[in-house]
Scaffold this motif. Sequence first.
Motif, PDB file in Angstrom:
ATOM      1  N   ALA A 266      -5.420   0.611 -10.686  1.00 40.90           N
ATOM      2  CA  ALA A 266      -4.616   0.166  -9.778  1.00 40.90           C
ATOM      3  C   ALA A 266      -2.964   0.229  -9.897  1.00 40.90           C
ATOM      4  O   ALA A 266      -2.237   0.808  -9.089  1.00 40.90           O
ATOM      5  N   GLN A 267      -2.568   0.206 -11.257  1.00 44.33           N
ATOM      6  CA  GLN A 267      -1.074   0.407 -11.647  1.00 44.33           C
ATOM      7  C   GLN A 267      -0.822   2.000 -11.462  1.00 44.33           C
ATOM      8  O   GLN A 267       0.190   2.167 -10.688  1.00 44.33           O
ATOM      9  N   SER A 268      -1.460   2.828 -11.867  1.00 42.55           N
ATOM     10  CA  SER A 268      -1.174   4.128 -11.805  1.00 42.55           C
ATOM     11  C   SER A 268      -1.443   4.711 -10.501  1.00 42.55           C
ATOM     12  O   SER A 268      -0.763   5.451  -9.849  1.00 42.55           O
ATOM     13  N   PHE A 269      -2.344   4.287  -9.619  1.00 46.02           N
ATOM     14  CA  PHE A 269      -2.533   4.618  -8.222  1.00 46.02           C
ATOM     15  C   PHE A 269      -1.172   4.066  -7.431  1.00 46.02           C
ATOM     16  O   PHE A 269      -0.689   4.568  -6.318  1.00 46.02           O
ATOM     17  N   HIS A 270      -0.754   2.956  -7.637  1.00 40.82           N
ATOM     18  CA  HIS A 270       0.340   2.331  -6.969  1.00 40.82           C
ATOM     19  C   HIS A 270       1.592   3.175  -7.419  1.00 40.82           C
ATOM     20  O   HIS A 270       2.365   3.370  -6.476  1.00 40.82           O
ATOM     21  N   GLN A 271       1.565   3.398  -8.391  1.00 39.32           N
ATOM     22  CA  GLN A 271       3.060   4.162  -8.988  1.00 39.32           C
ATOM     23  C   GLN A 271       3.117   5.288  -8.466  1.00 39.32           C
ATOM     24  O   GLN A 271       3.938   6.020  -8.089  1.00 39.32           O
ATOM     25  N   ARG A 272       2.045   6.135  -8.526  1.00 39.90           N
ATOM     26  CA  ARG A 272       2.024   7.544  -8.532  1.00 39.90           C
ATOM     27  C   ARG A 272       1.665   7.985  -6.998  1.00 39.90           C
ATOM     28  O   ARG A 272       2.035   9.025  -6.402  1.00 39.90           O
TER      29      ARG A 272
END
Length: 199
Positions: free
Chosen positions: A126-132
Motif C-alpha cells: 500500500a505504501q509503495s503503491f501510493h508513493q510511486r
Amino acid sequence: MPTASSQPRRTRSGNRRDEAARLAVLHAADDLLVEHGFGALTVEAIARRAGVGKQTIYRWWPSKVEVLLDTLIEDSDKRSAVPTEQPTAESIQAYLRGFARFLTRDPAGKVLLALMAEAQHDPATAQSFHQRYLGPRREQEREMLARAIDAGEISPRLGPDATLDALVGPIVYCALTGASVPRGLVSTLVEDLLRPRPK
C-alpha cells in the motif's frame, strides 16, 4: 504534480543489454500476472520467463511488487496518460473513457487492479503503491481539474479529491467486479459532476 515517469528511477548499471533485460523482466511480469494472477507470480517465474537470473531481478527490484509498479508506471504513461494540454470537459471525458478501456480491456490494467487488491492486505505494498503511482497520478489529475476550472471549462461543486473519487470510483468498481463500464456512464458523470446545471 510530478508525472509518474518523472519519479526517480533506481540506478541501473546500464548498457543496452541491461535495458533489454529490464524490459524483458517487465514484460514477463505483466504476462505472468495476466496468466496466473498475483498470488502465483514469483520472482523465480519472472526470471525464467525473461531469460535472466533471479539475482539480476533482485539487483534492480527488491520484490515482485516493485517490478509490477515499474510495469504499471511505464504502461500507464504510454496508454493511459493524464492529459497535459489545456483541458476541456471533453478532453477530461476522453481521458476517463481511455482509463476505463485501460482497466477493463488492456492486460496492463490487470496490474493496476492486482496492486489495488494486494494493497488492501499488505501495508508495504500500500505504501509503495501510493508513493510511486497513486499519489503522483492523483496530483496530475488535480492539476488537470484546476487548469480546466481556471479556464472556465468546468465548474464542479465538489472539491478536487471528492470530484476525482466520484469520477474514477465507478469505473474502478466496474473493473474490480469484472463488469463492463455501462455505455453513457462517463458522459453522465462528466455532465453531473463537472458541468452541473444551475439550480
